[in-house]
Design a protein around this motif. Structure first.
Motif, short mmCIF file in Angstrom:
data_model
loop_
_atom_site.label_atom_id
_atom_site.label_comp_id
_atom_site.label_asym_id
_atom_site.label_seq_id
_atom_site.Cartn_x
_atom_site.Cartn_y
_atom_site.Cartn_z
N THR A 2 0.82 -1.20 0.00
CA THR A 2 0.00 0.00 0.00
C THR A 2 0.86 1.26 0.00
O THR A 2 1.99 1.24 0.48
CB THR A 2 -0.96 0.01 1.22
OG1 THR A 2 -1.80 1.15 1.12
CG2 THR A 2 -0.21 0.06 2.53
N LYS A 3 0.29 2.32 -0.50
CA LYS A 3 0.99 3.61 -0.50
C LYS A 3 0.70 4.38 0.78
O LYS A 3 1.46 5.25 1.17
CB LYS A 3 0.58 4.43 -1.72
CG LYS A 3 1.08 3.82 -3.02
CD LYS A 3 0.70 4.66 -4.20
CE LYS A 3 1.21 3.96 -5.47
NZ LYS A 3 0.92 4.71 -6.66
N ASP A 4 -0.40 4.04 1.43
CA ASP A 4 -0.79 4.73 2.67
C ASP A 4 -0.16 4.01 3.86
O ASP A 4 -0.78 3.19 4.53
CB ASP A 4 -2.32 4.76 2.79
CG ASP A 4 -2.79 5.67 3.91
OD1 ASP A 4 -1.98 6.06 4.76
OD2 ASP A 4 -4.00 5.97 3.95
N ARG A 5 1.10 4.34 4.12
CA ARG A 5 1.88 3.69 5.19
C ARG A 5 1.28 3.94 6.57
O ARG A 5 1.31 3.08 7.43
CB ARG A 5 3.33 4.17 5.17
CG ARG A 5 4.07 3.84 3.91
CD ARG A 5 4.46 2.40 3.93
NE ARG A 5 5.32 2.13 2.80
CZ ARG A 5 5.47 0.93 2.29
NH1 ARG A 5 4.86 -0.08 2.83
NH2 ARG A 5 6.26 0.74 1.27
N LYS A 6 0.75 5.14 6.76
CA LYS A 6 0.18 5.47 8.07
C LYS A 6 -1.02 4.58 8.37
O LYS A 6 -1.13 4.01 9.46
CB LYS A 6 -0.22 6.94 8.13
CG LYS A 6 -0.74 7.36 9.48
CD LYS A 6 -1.04 8.84 9.54
CE LYS A 6 -1.56 9.22 10.93
NZ LYS A 6 -1.81 10.63 11.06
#
Length: 124
Positions: A27-31
């Motif tokens: 995923t690109k949304d690491r948070k």
């Protein structure tokens, strides 16, 4: 193996653990991925504590080799609760002494890594 139901439950917990970790790499949304991992770790830690309360350390004789390894994985990822990790390490060592488990190579390796991480985090 005495408790197949518990073994399957532990394996499912570990699948959720690993699914979140491997999924976070895609995923690109690491948070968001990190928050999901933390939530699963908290839930799994709570469940691991309940299992230990009821059964003690779940060794090979209770849940089999695979589920026991998966339980160890869950405990390793309980980073937000180092006291629980230390308690679990003591219980694991006692289980080995009581012959509920043997020292397979993966366990020796994992224990050394786990102790190293505890030392590095100054919680050992």
């Amino acid at each position: 193996m005495q408790n197949e139901k518990l073994a399957k439950y532990i394996i499912e917990l570990a699948k959720a653990d690993q699914g979140a970790r491997f999924g976070s790499m895609k995923t690109k949304d690491r948070k968001k991925a990190g928050l999901k991992i933390i939530a699963i770790d908290k839930k799994n830690t709570k469940r691991a504590k309940q299992i230990i309360e009821k059964y003690g350390w779940p060794g090979f004789d209770l849940i089999g080799r695979r589920a026991s390894h998966m339980f160890w994985l869950i405990v390793q990822h309980a980073d937000l609760n180092p006291e629980f990790q230390k308690q679990s390490l003591k219980l694991l060592k006692q289980a080995v002494k009581n012959s509920a488990m043997v020292w397979p190579v993966w366990l020796v390796r994992d224990i050394f890594l786990f102790i190293k991480l505890l030392i590095l985090s100054k919680n050992y």
